[in-house]
Design a protein around this motif. Structure first.
Motif, PDB file in Angstrom:
ATOM      1  N   TYR A 296       0.821  -1.206   0.000  1.00 44.86           N
ATOM      2  CA  TYR A 296       0.000   0.000   0.000  1.00 44.86           C
ATOM      3  C   TYR A 296       0.854   1.253   0.000  1.00 44.86           C
ATOM      4  O   TYR A 296       1.968   1.252   0.534  1.00 44.86           O
TER       5      TYR A 296
ATOM      6  N   LYS B 188       0.470   5.565   1.010  1.00 45.22           N
ATOM      7  CA  LYS B 188      -0.151   6.363   2.066  1.00 45.22           C
ATOM      8  C   LYS B 188      -1.678   6.425   1.933  1.00 45.22           C
ATOM      9  O   LYS B 188      -2.389   6.496   2.929  1.00 45.22           O
ATOM     10  N   ASN B 189      -2.156   6.420   0.684  1.00 49.05           N
ATOM     11  CA  ASN B 189      -3.603   6.528   0.448  1.00 49.05           C
ATOM     12  C   ASN B 189      -4.270   5.168   0.275  1.00 49.05           C
ATOM     13  O   ASN B 189      -5.364   5.067  -0.262  1.00 49.05           O
ATOM     14  N   ARG B 190      -3.594   4.155   0.740  1.00 51.08           N
ATOM     15  CA  ARG B 190      -4.063   2.761   0.687  1.00 51.08           C
ATOM     16  C   ARG B 190      -4.395   2.305  -0.734  1.00 51.08           C
ATOM     17  O   ARG B 190      -5.362   1.589  -0.968  1.00 51.08           O
ATOM     18  N   GLU B 191      -3.573   2.748  -1.671  1.00 49.72           N
ATOM     19  CA  GLU B 191      -3.664   2.253  -3.045  1.00 49.72           C
ATOM     20  C   GLU B 191      -2.604   1.184  -3.234  1.00 49.72           C
ATOM     21  O   GLU B 191      -1.554   1.212  -2.576  1.00 49.72           O
TER      22      GLU B 191
END
Lengths: 185, 185
Positions: free
Chosen positions: B13, B15-18
């Motif tokens: 992941y 930081k933006n959980r992508e």
């Protein structure tokens, strides 16, 4: 627990076992401040007598505390806040005396075996007795004998499952803090 | 002990959980190869599908194995030799099958609590049962659920003495290897 950590850049050894002052490394500060924060350390002292290195450290702290970094990554801010800069080990001791009203027990760490070193159980006992404790880590090729000799105790070296013992100070600091203060099943 | 470690750069992941592929970091390879060597790990897999990152890793290995670094610092050479590069977790598993003649038990690590995670004693028991084990560490913001879900077990997160749990993967890997395989008094 009244535990303090210190990352010493002087006096340390270089590869040829000469007494030197090492450079402050960005990554060391991040990793060891995050470790210190995780394990409930009160302050993490970055020890360097060089004013340019102190300035570098200050600018790094400011970046993450109040600069762009503070809003970008609040977790780093929280960790970085534990850092204090001092010119010497003695100055770190002095700061602890000011906070705690007593001189801390100084425990030096070392990657090689030192005669009379204490084991992890003993060091844990000292920390759990609620004495103020300053745990010192050496950069470069490790703490100089001057620092080792002025400590109250030297902690046993980390032994893994091989004859290899060349860990980075970041990794060693993590393992030692976990062994001395960690709880898990 | 037939323990393998893997540092996963995809899938992880951001930081933006992508779901992303992170860049290989020089320091991670040094620190985790030294840790792997210290704790008797058989191979340390650097997992990245990006060919330029594989090339970067190869050049780093060659520098320390046979380039200038080999004579400059023999300790790094010894550590770096434990590294294997693979394009995916599955390829690392395949290489272990080739060596061990059996599929390893995959234990994923995670900085947050995952339902059904196993504690350190249980993971230790698996390693000590002499099964081949692959211990996975995630870079960036941690292993993607795809990696977590394809593992046989997920290890409990490291808890220190505070609510802060943002360790570097280098520090976490050290603490976990020590908890699972270390011996000390």
């Amino acid at each position: 627990m009244r535990l303090y950590t210190g990352l010493v850049h002087h006096p340390v050894y270089n590869k040829n076992r000469e007494k030197i002052t090492s450079a402050v490394t960005n990554l060391d500060l991040h990793d060891i401040s995050r470790l210190s924060r995780t394990y409930g350390v009160k302050n993490f002292f970055v020890v360097t007598p060089l004013t340019d290195q102190q300035e570098f450290t200050k600018s790094l702290i400011n970046h993450w505390k109040s600069g762009f970094g503070a809003s970008y990554n609040v977790d780093r801010k929280e960790a970085i806040e534990v850092i204090e800069i001092t010119a010497s080990i003695e100055e770190a001791v002095f700061k602890i005396v000011e906070i705690e009203g007593e001189r801390p027990v100084i425990i030096a760490t070392c990657a090689s075996e030192v005669k009379g070193s204490i084991n992890f159980s003993k060091a844990k006992e000292i920390i759990n007795s609620n004495k103020a404790v300053l745990l010192l880590f050496g950069t470069a090729w490790g703490l100089h004998d001057d620092a080792i000799n002025s400590a109250d105790f030297v902690l046993k070296a980390i032994k893994g499952n091989s004859d290899y013992n060349h860990l980075s100070v970041r990794a060693a600091a993590g393992i030692i803090m976990d062994r001395l203060t960690g709880h898990y099943i």
